[in-house]
Design an enzyme around this catalytic site. Structure first.
Site, PDB file in Angstrom:
ATOM      1  CB  SER A   4     -55.500  26.488  20.704  1.00  0.00           C
ATOM      2  OG  SER A   4     -54.526  26.101  21.979  1.00  0.00           O
ATOM      3  CG  HIS A   5     -56.671  23.686  23.960  1.00  0.00           C
ATOM      4  ND1 HIS A   5     -56.141  24.926  23.887  1.00  0.00           N
ATOM      5  CD2 HIS A   5     -57.649  23.602  24.535  1.00  0.00           C
ATOM      6  CE1 HIS A   5     -57.005  25.698  24.537  1.00  0.00           C
ATOM      7  NE2 HIS A   5     -58.078  24.731  24.831  1.00  0.00           N
TER       8      HIS A   5
ATOM      9  CG  ASP B  91     -51.196  23.537  22.118  1.00  0.00           C
ATOM     10  OD1 ASP B  91     -50.149  23.685  21.895  1.00  0.00           O
ATOM     11  OD2 ASP B  91     -52.125  24.309  22.102  1.00  0.00           O
TER      12      ASP B  91
ATOM     13  CG  ASP C  51     -51.738  26.698  18.895  1.00  0.00           C
ATOM     14  OD1 ASP C  51     -51.865  25.954  19.709  1.00  0.00           O
ATOM     15  OD2 ASP C  51     -52.081  28.067  19.061  1.00  0.00           O
TER      16      ASP C  51
ATOM     17  CG  ASP D 240     -50.094  28.136  22.073  1.00  0.00           C
ATOM     18  OD1 ASP D 240     -50.513  26.926  22.250  1.00  0.00           O
ATOM     19  OD2 ASP D 240     -51.121  29.044  21.940  1.00  0.00           O
ATOM     20  NE  ARG D 241     -53.491  25.371  25.889  1.00  0.00           N
ATOM     21  CZ  ARG D 241     -54.562  25.252  26.583  1.00  0.00           C
ATOM     22  NH1 ARG D 241     -55.214  24.112  27.151  1.00  0.00           N
ATOM     23  NH2 ARG D 241     -55.392  26.221  26.900  1.00  0.00           N
TER      24      ARG D 241
ATOM     25  CE  LYS E  22     -51.078  28.991  25.675  1.00  0.00           C
ATOM     26  NZ  LYS E  22     -52.078  29.840  25.794  1.00  0.00           N
TER      27      LYS E  22
HETATM   28  C1  G1P Z   1     -57.708  28.819  28.147  1.00  0.00           C
HETATM   29  C2  G1P Z   1     -56.733  28.928  29.182  1.00  0.00           C
HETATM   30  C3  G1P Z   1     -55.727  30.169  29.332  1.00  0.00           C
HETATM   31  C4  G1P Z   1     -55.203  30.130  27.675  1.00  0.00           C
HETATM   32  C5  G1P Z   1     -56.061  30.100  26.645  1.00  0.00           C
HETATM   33  C6  G1P Z   1     -55.566  30.132  25.499  1.00  0.00           C
HETATM   34  O1  G1P Z   1     -58.479  29.998  28.160  1.00  0.00           O
HETATM   35  O2  G1P Z   1     -57.306  28.765  30.667  1.00  0.00           O
HETATM   36  O3  G1P Z   1     -54.889  30.169  30.107  1.00  0.00           O
HETATM   37  O4  G1P Z   1     -54.551  31.442  27.862  1.00  0.00           O
HETATM   38  O5  G1P Z   1     -56.907  28.887  26.816  1.00  0.00           O
HETATM   39  O6  G1P Z   1     -54.650  29.027  25.312  1.00  0.00           O
HETATM   40  P1  G1P Z   1     -60.147  29.879  28.750  1.00  0.00           P
HETATM   41  O7  G1P Z   1     -60.777  28.742  28.048  1.00  0.00           O
HETATM   42  O8  G1P Z   1     -59.883  29.549  30.264  1.00  0.00           O
HETATM   43  O9  G1P Z   1     -60.689  31.174  28.669  1.00  0.00           O
HETATM   44 ZN    ZN Z   2     -52.400  26.364  21.750  1.00  0.00          ZN
END
Ligand code: G1P
Ligand code: ZN
Length: 543
Positions: free
Chosen positions: A113-114, A277, A279, A281-282, A376
Site C-alpha cells: 500500500s502506502h 497511494d 496501490d 486505494d487511498r 477502497k
Molecule cells: C491502516 C489504516 C486502516 C487501513 C489500513 C490499510 O491500518 O489505519 O484504516 O484500512 O491501513 O490501508 P493500521 O496501520 O492502522 O492497522
Molecule cells: Zn493502499
C-alpha cells in the site's frame, strides 16, 4: 511439464495483519518465504480447480519476481485461468473490479500500500475472495494456520512469462492471460460517473492536479483524467510508476504528498487537488488552500450521492470504521439510513456491501469506496468529487463549509507515533486497559467521560466477532479519543491516537483543527501517558 513438489519448512511470522502479509522486501527474499505463504493461501481454499485467479500489484520492487512465482504455483495448484495485469500492474481497486467482472475465484494483490518501496522498503501480499474484497478473518486465520504447518509447495518448471505483452499463453492446463490493467476499470468509472458533465467542467477551464506519487494510479489517472475527460496534459504529476516510488513515501496525506500540498496552498493553485497511494486505494482531496479530511469527504459524498448517476437512487446505508469521525452519521441520520461502525480495515465492509446494507464506506485513513468494488478506491473518490463539482459549480471549500453549516463540523485529527518500541507500545495499551474501568463518569476539565471500552464488533451479517479493535473514550459533549496500535507497520509499533470533537457553531468553523482539539490532545497524553511510554514529545505524523 511436470508439477514439482518442493520440500519446505514453516516460517513462524506469516500472520496476516490489517491488510495481508506485509514485511520488508528482504524478508520476502528469503528462500521459500513467498512460496510458503502462497501455498498456504491455496491450501486454505476449496474447489478452485479450473477456476480463474487474478494477479497484479502496485509495481513496487519485487512485484515482477513475485508474480512469476505465483503464476507457476497457481498453474501447479490447478487454476484454469490466470489474469495478470500487463507488466504485473493492477491497482488494488482495479483488481477487485476485475475479479467481479470476470467472476474469478479470487485474486492476489502484491502491495504494501502506502509503505515505501525499493530494496530496503516493504512488500506485501493479500488474498481477495470472489466478491473482490480482502479475505475475511476466517480465511486469513486459516492461511496463517497452514503457514505454521507447511511442509511442501507445488510449482512447475517453466521459463519466465513475458508480462509486457498483452495476450494468452497456455501452461499445462492453465490459460495465462496478460490484460490491459486500466481498460476494465476505466469502463466501470464511465458507468458510474457523468463523464460528459466532468468533460464540460474541464472544457470550461477548470484545472486540477493529481499526484500519482510515482505509484500505480499514474496510468489510470492519465487515461481517465487526461485522455477520456479532457483535463490538460500535465494534470497528472509523478505519473510513471517506479519500483521505489522515486524514493518517496506514497501515502496521500499532508505530510507525504507535500509536492501536491505546496501546489494547492501556493499562488495560482488549480481548483482541485488529489493524490493516491502506492496501490491506488487511498485518496486525499484538496481545494485551493483547503484540506478535506477523509471523514468529511465520506460525509460530503454521502450527502451528494444522488447527484451522481451511479448512486442516483440513493444509498442503502453508510459504513465507517470506528476511529473515523461521526460526520457520516449525521448525514445518515438526515437521510434516515443506517450508519455502521466497523473495526479498522476494509475487510469489515465486505459483508455489509454484499448484503446491500451499505453503499458507501470510508475510513479516516484516506480510504473511501462503495459497492462498485470491494476495496477502497482512490481514483473513484476523485471522480466522485469531480462529478459533484461539475454539478454544483462551487469551490471545494464552499461545498465543505456549506456541509458543516447544515450538519455541524466534526473537528478531527489523527496523531501517529511511528516506529515506537513494541514492548513500550503494548505496555501503554495494557496500562490503558487497566485504567479504563475507572474512567466512566470521571471529569477532566469540561470533559465528562460518558463511556470507555475496548471496541468489539459483531458482524451483522455472519455474526462473527472481532475483539480488541481499539480503546475508545467518549465524552458527554460528543468528543472522542481513540487509541489503537497499527496492524500494517513493519518496524516496531505505531500508536495511533484519534481525536474528534463536534462543533455545531458556524462562527467557529474556520478555526484550525489542532487548536480546536488542543484540550483533547493534552487529555489523551494525560490518560495514556503517551510521552512517558513512547519517549516522544510529539507525534511523527499528524493528519
Ligand atoms: C491502516 C489504516 C486502516 C487501513 C489500513 C490499510 O491500518 O489505519 O484504516 O484500512 O491501513 O490501508 P493500521 O496501520 O492502522 O492497522
Ligand atoms: Zn493502499
Amino acid at each position: 511439464m511436470d508439477i514439482k513438489i518442493v520440500t519446505t519448512t514453516a516460517f513462524t511470522d506469516q500472520e496476516p495483519g490489517t491488510s495481508g502479509l506485509r514485511k520488508k522486501v528482504t524478508i520476502f527474499q528469503q528462500q521459500n518465504y513467498l512460496e510458503n505463504f502462497v501455498q498456504s493461501i491455496f491450501d486454505s481454499l476449496d474447489d478452485f480447480q479450473g477456476q480463474t485467479l487474478v494477479v497484479g500489484g502496485d509495481g513496487r520492487y519485487y512485484n515482477k519476481t513475485a508474480i512469476q512465482t505465483i503464476i507457476k504455483m497457481a498453474v501447479a495448484n490447478g487454476f484454469g485461468q490466470i489474469l495478470v495485469g500487463q507488466n504485473g500492474l493492477l491497482s488494488t481497486p482495479a483488481l477487485s473490479a476485475i475479479i467481479r467482472k470476470y467472476q474469478a475465484f479470487g485474486g492476489i494483490v502484491l502491495s504494501a500500500s502506502h509503505n515505501p518501496g525499493g530494496l530496503q522498503g516493504d512488500f506485501g501480499i493479500k488474498y481477495n475472495i470472489s466478491n473482490g474484497g480482502p479475505a475475511p478473518e476466517k480465511v486469513t486465520d486459516a492461511i496463517y494456520e497452514h503457514s505454521q504447518n507447511i511442509t511442501e509447495y507445488k510449482t512447475v518448471a517453466t521459463d519466465s512469462i513475458d508480462l509486457s505483452q498483452i495476450g494468452k499463453t497456455k501452461i499445462r492446463d492453465t490459460l495465462v492471460e496478460i490484460i490491459d490493467p486500466v481498460a476494465d476499470y476505466a469502463e466501470l468509472m464511465e458507468e458510474l460517473f457523468d463523464f460528459s458533465a466532468i468533460k464540460q467542467l474541464f472544457n470550461s477551464g477548470f484545472k486540477m492536479c493529481f499526484d500519482a506519487m510515482h505509484a500505480i494510479t499514474g496510468p489510470y489517472a492519465k487515461t481517465i483524467l487526461e485522455q477520456k475527460l479532457g483535463a490538460v496534459t500535465g494534470t497528472v504529476i509523478n505519473g510513471i510508476p517506479l519500483e521505489d516510488f522515486g524514493g518517496g513515501h506514497p501515502d496521500p496525506n499532508l505530510t507525504h504528498a507535500h509536492e501536491l500540498v505546496d501546489i494547492m496552498y501556493g499562488k495560482n493553485s488549480p481548483q482541485f487537488g488529489a493524490a493516491s497511494d502506492g496501490d491506488g486505494d487511498r485518496n486525499m482531496v484538496l481545494g485551493q488552500g483547503f484540506f478535506v479530511t477523509p471523514s468529511d469527504s465520506l460525509a460530503v459524498l454521502a450527502a451528494n450521492a444522488t447527484l451522481v448517476p451511479g448512486y442516483k437512487d440513493g444509498l442503502a446505508g453508510i459504513a465507517r470504521s470506528m476511529p473515523t469521525s461521526e460526520a457520516a452519521d449525521h448525514v445518515a441520520d438526515a437521510l434516515k439510513i443506517d450508519c455502521y461502525e466497523t473495526p479498522t480495515g476494509w475487510k469489515f465492509f465486505g459483508n455489509l456491501l454484499d448484503a446491500n446494507l451499505a453503499t458507501l464506506c470510508g475510513e479516516e485513513s484516506f480510504g473511501t469506496g462503495s459497492s462498485h468494488v470491494r476495496e477502497k478506491d482512490g481514483l473513484w473518490a476523485v471522480l466522485f468529487w469531480l462529478n459533484i463539482l461539475a454539478v454544483h459549480k462551487k469551490s471545494v471549500e464552499d461545498i465543505v463549509r456549506e456541509h458543516w453549516t447544515k450538519y455541524g463540523r466534526n473537528v478531527y485529527s489523527r496523531h501517529d507515533y511511528e516506529g515506537v518500541d513494541s514492548k513500550a507500545a503494548n505496555a501503554l495499551m495494557e496500562n490503558l486497559y487497566h485504567t479504563f474501568s475507572h474512567l466512566k463518569g470521571k471529569k477532566f476539565g469540561k470533559y465528562l467521560v460518558e463511556y470507555c471500552d475496548d471496541f468489539g464488533y459483531i458482524d451483522p451479517v455472519d455474526r462473527s466477532i472481532s475483539q480488541n479493535q481499539g480503546m475508545r473514550i467518549g465524552f458527554q459533549d460528543g468528543s472522542r479519543i481513540v487509541f489503537r496500535l497499527s496492524g500494517t507497520g513493519t518496524e516496531g509499533a505505531t500508536l495511533r491516537v484519534y481525536l474528534e470533537s463536534f462543533e455545531p457553531d458556524t462562527t467557529k468553523h474556520h478555526l484550525d483543527a489542532q487548536k480546536e482539539l488542543a484540550d483533547l490532545i493534552k487529555l489523551a497524553d494525560e490518560i495514556a501517558d503517551i510521552k512517558k511510554y513512547t519517549d516522544r514529545d510529539k507525534p511523527s505524523v499528524i493528519t
